[in-house]
Design an enzyme around this catalytic site. Structure first.
Site, short mmCIF file in Angstrom:
data_model
loop_
_atom_site.label_atom_id
_atom_site.label_comp_id
_atom_site.label_asym_id
_atom_site.label_seq_id
_atom_site.Cartn_x
_atom_site.Cartn_y
_atom_site.Cartn_z
N GLY A 238 0.76 -1.24 0.00
CA GLY A 238 0.00 0.00 0.00
C GLY A 238 0.79 1.29 0.00
O GLY A 238 0.21 2.36 -0.18
N GLU A 286 4.18 -6.33 1.96
CA GLU A 286 3.87 -6.77 0.59
C GLU A 286 3.82 -5.59 -0.37
O GLU A 286 2.79 -5.31 -0.99
CB GLU A 286 2.51 -7.48 0.59
CG GLU A 286 2.41 -8.64 1.55
CD GLU A 286 0.96 -9.07 1.80
OE1 GLU A 286 0.04 -8.49 1.21
OE2 GLU A 286 0.77 -9.99 2.60
N GLY A 288 4.04 -3.44 -3.66
CA GLY A 288 4.06 -3.65 -5.11
C GLY A 288 4.47 -2.36 -5.78
O GLY A 288 5.58 -2.17 -6.24
N ARG A 289 3.55 -1.40 -5.73
CA ARG A 289 3.75 -0.11 -6.41
C ARG A 289 5.02 0.62 -5.93
O ARG A 289 5.76 1.16 -6.72
CB ARG A 289 2.54 0.78 -6.14
CG ARG A 289 2.50 2.05 -6.94
CD ARG A 289 1.37 2.95 -6.47
NE ARG A 289 0.16 2.27 -6.15
CZ ARG A 289 -0.89 2.14 -6.97
NH1 ARG A 289 -0.85 2.69 -8.16
NH2 ARG A 289 -1.96 1.48 -6.59
N ARG A 325 -4.54 2.61 -16.41
CA ARG A 325 -4.74 3.31 -15.13
C ARG A 325 -5.50 4.64 -15.26
O ARG A 325 -6.37 4.91 -14.44
CB ARG A 325 -3.41 3.50 -14.40
CG ARG A 325 -2.70 2.18 -14.06
CD ARG A 325 -1.62 2.33 -13.01
NE ARG A 325 -2.18 2.70 -11.74
CZ ARG A 325 -2.27 3.93 -11.29
NH1 ARG A 325 -1.78 4.93 -11.98
NH2 ARG A 325 -2.83 4.17 -10.13
N TYR A 329 -8.82 4.31 -13.06
CA TYR A 329 -8.75 4.93 -11.72
C TYR A 329 -8.53 6.43 -11.77
O TYR A 329 -8.08 7.01 -10.77
CB TYR A 329 -7.58 4.36 -10.89
CG TYR A 329 -7.40 2.89 -10.95
CD1 TYR A 329 -8.25 2.03 -10.26
CD2 TYR A 329 -6.35 2.34 -11.67
CE1 TYR A 329 -8.06 0.67 -10.29
CE2 TYR A 329 -6.15 0.97 -11.70
CZ TYR A 329 -7.01 0.14 -11.02
OH TYR A 329 -6.82 -1.20 -11.05
N CYS A 356 -10.90 2.56 -29.87
CA CYS A 356 -12.23 3.13 -30.14
C CYS A 356 -13.06 3.22 -28.86
O CYS A 356 -14.03 2.49 -28.66
CB CYS A 356 -12.93 2.30 -31.19
SG CYS A 356 -12.03 2.40 -32.73
N GLU A 357 -12.63 4.08 -27.97
CA GLU A 357 -13.33 4.33 -26.70
C GLU A 357 -13.00 5.76 -26.29
O GLU A 357 -11.84 6.17 -26.37
CB GLU A 357 -12.77 3.44 -25.57
CG GLU A 357 -12.92 1.97 -25.77
CD GLU A 357 -13.96 1.35 -24.86
OE1 GLU A 357 -14.63 2.07 -24.10
OE2 GLU A 357 -14.08 0.12 -24.94
N TYR A 385 1.38 -2.06 -12.16
CA TYR A 385 -0.02 -2.13 -12.63
C TYR A 385 -0.15 -1.50 -14.01
O TYR A 385 -1.15 -0.83 -14.30
CB TYR A 385 -0.96 -1.45 -11.63
CG TYR A 385 -0.80 -2.00 -10.22
CD1 TYR A 385 -1.20 -3.30 -9.93
CD2 TYR A 385 -0.22 -1.25 -9.20
CE1 TYR A 385 -1.04 -3.83 -8.65
CE2 TYR A 385 -0.06 -1.76 -7.93
CZ TYR A 385 -0.46 -3.06 -7.67
OH TYR A 385 -0.30 -3.58 -6.42
N1 LLP Z 1 -1.09 -7.17 -0.79
C1 LLP Z 1 -2.36 -7.38 -1.17
C2 LLP Z 1 -3.16 -8.38 -0.48
C3 LLP Z 1 -2.92 -6.62 -2.22
O1 LLP Z 1 -4.18 -6.81 -2.59
C4 LLP Z 1 -2.12 -5.65 -2.89
C5 LLP Z 1 -2.65 -4.85 -4.01
C6 LLP Z 1 -0.79 -5.49 -2.46
C7 LLP Z 1 -0.31 -6.25 -1.40
C8 LLP Z 1 0.15 -4.50 -3.10
O2 LLP Z 1 -0.28 -3.22 -2.96
P1 LLP Z 1 0.67 -1.98 -3.34
O3 LLP Z 1 1.87 -2.01 -2.44
O4 LLP Z 1 1.06 -2.16 -4.75
O5 LLP Z 1 -0.18 -0.79 -3.15
N2 LLP Z 1 -4.31 -1.76 -10.13
C9 LLP Z 1 -4.38 -0.75 -9.09
C10 LLP Z 1 -3.80 -1.26 -7.78
C11 LLP Z 1 -4.46 -2.51 -7.29
C12 LLP Z 1 -3.86 -3.03 -5.99
C13 LLP Z 1 -4.39 -4.37 -5.63
N3 LLP Z 1 -3.82 -4.96 -4.45
C14 LLP Z 1 -3.66 0.51 -9.59
O6 LLP Z 1 -3.16 0.52 -10.70
O7 LLP Z 1 -3.63 1.51 -8.90
#
Ligand code: LLP
Length: 426
Positions: A238, A286, A288-289, A325, A329, A356-357, A385
């Site tokens: 997050g 965890e 990601g981003r 994105r 969003y 075409c959107e 993402y």
């Molecule tokens: N752990 C769990 C259980 C999750 O569902 C997620 C993301 C993460 C970790 C990693 O979250 P992060 O650190 O990346 O914020 N596609 C969307 C984001 C979807 C996130 C889904 N879950 C976007 O492009 O903003």
């Protein structure tokens, strides 16, 4: 902090000229910086200091084998949400014993594969799933290690589509229910209780929802430690990144009104470590981003300019199928020209793709460089993402992905050809 910078007037990724890269490999083209990935990993690791912690990269953010391999070599574990993601991690040289399997809808096939590969933990999202995993494990004469994903009912203060920790979201188990699920788990013969997990949302730019959620869950963690000897507490991902540079202009979007200064690993750790270290157990993160978001860009070429009666449109060769994105969003991605001098002349307009959107745009009514037909641009912060959410919509082949390391670059994924579009169709 990232490694995409102008050098002698041309945008570079580390030591590689992005114009040359676009000429050699065509556009649209994803480019990732190895050094940025390493720096992001190390910064977080360092900020957490002596806390007993484990970083598990959220594969959904960027699942390219080269990226996963780089992170595995740094010691990262992985947060996976499908059998396919586990397959990728293993192919990339990652350790299944350092993978946690999340998600509300795991299938028998996926559970079987994960058990056979010996993953670290299943994050349970419902009582029905717990019972089902027990049955699958029984059929294989195995025991499934589990953590319950608790929904702490905290407002993550982020976009509603990526908020996950409120009671109305489909994720996790209600706080009040959690103990009951553990009690049931403790009675199931093919389940072993390993930890507890939560994830309240994505792109959080303020540390306070994390603090609130951690504080709310800690008493439960202590009770579980006492009753079942759990070994870890995963606080999810997050951590947000800055998509919008301070000088960006144009009308405000949902994001520009809500985006705060970056949530640095130092601030995150300063607020959370003192709470977490008292638990004396392994803390899993965890991200990601945070890890890959600013480590990638999407390069595109301008195909045409169209001056409509209401607006100027710059039509580029990347579309919402390549980077969804903004459409999904209201996500903001900075758009910069490859040649720095082109930033001097600006125009108010939309950058759009060929799909075409009407939702196929990268920005609307934004002050952008006045680039012209044939010019190259970079859509910034496209390392998370972005490719993972790309599709073949409008029968467009997926772009290539390049991994840069210093002055070296390697093709991390080949560009799809038209023939790839129909492979598998009968
Ligand atoms: N752990 C769990 C259980 C999750 O569902 C997620 C993301 C993460 C970790 C990693 O979250 P992060 O650190 O990346 O914020 N596609 C969307 C984001 C979807 C996130 C889904 N879950 C976007 O492009 O903003």
């Amino acid at each position: 902090m990232h490694q995409f910078k102008y050098h002698q007037g041309t945008l570079h990724c580390e030591g590689v000229n992005l114009q040359t890269l676009a000429q050699d490999h065509g556009t649209p083209l994803y480019v990732y910086s190895s050094q940025t990935l390493r720096d992001n990993y190390e910064r977080l690791n360092k900020a957490l200091g002596d806390l007993d912690h484990h970083i598990a990269f959220a594969v959904k953010a960027n699942s390219n084998l080269s990226v996963l391999n780089l992170l595995a070599e740094l010691g990262s574990g992985f947060d996976i949400v499908s059998g396919g993601e586990l397959f990728r991690v293993i192919k990339a040289g990652g350790d299944p014993g350092r993978c946690s399997f999340a998600g509300v809808g795991k299938t028998a096939e996926e559970i079987t594969y994960a058990l056979e590969q010996g993953i670290y933990c299943f994050n349970i999202e419902s009582l029905a799933e717990l019972e089902f995993i027990n049955r699958v494990a029984e059929s294989l004469s195995r025991t499934a290690p589990v953590a319950v994903r608790i929904n702490p009912n905290v407002d993550a203060q982020t976009h509603k589509y990526i908020s996950t920790g409120k009671a109305e979201n489909k994720f996790g188990i209600d706080y009040e229910e959690t103990m009951r699920v553990y009690e049931r788990a403790s009675k199931l013969p093919h389940i072993s209780i390993r930890g507890i997990q939560m994830h309240i949302g994505s792109q959080l730019t303020n540390v306070s929802p994390f603090v609130e959620a951690v504080k709310r869950v800690i008493p439960l963690v202590q009770e579980l430690q006492h009753k079942y000897g759990i070994e870890f507490f995963s606080i999810g991902g997050g951590i947000g990144i800055v998509y919008e540079e301070a000088l960006a202009s144009g009308p405000s979007s949902w994001w520009s009104e809500h985006e705060n200064p970056p949530l640095s690993p130092d601030v995150y750790a300063r607020e959370l470590v003192p709470l977490l270290e008292l638990l004396k157990m392994k803390i899993v993160l965890e991200p990601g981003r945070y890890m890959s978001g600013n480590a990638g860009v999407l390069l595109a070429s301008c195909l045409y300019e169209k001056k409509g009666s209401a607006k100027t449109f710059k039509i580029v060769d990347a579309g919402m199928n390549d980077l969804i994105r903004p459409a999904l969003y209201e996500g903001h991605h900075e758009i910069v020209p490859i040649f720095e001098r082109q930033s001097e002349n600006t125009v108010l307009g939309d950058v759009v793709g060929p799909i075409c959107e009407s939702g196929d745009f990268f920005c609307q009514d934004r002050r952008i460089a006045d680039f012209q037909q044939g010019d190259l641009i970079a859509l910034m912060s496209a390392g998370a993402y972005s490719f993972t959410m790309a599709s073949n919509y409008n029968s467009r082949p997926l772009p290539a992905e390049i991994l840069v390391d210093g002055t070296e670059c390697s093709i991390a994924r080949k560009r799809q050809q038209w023939s790839d579009l129909i492979s598998g169709e009968l």
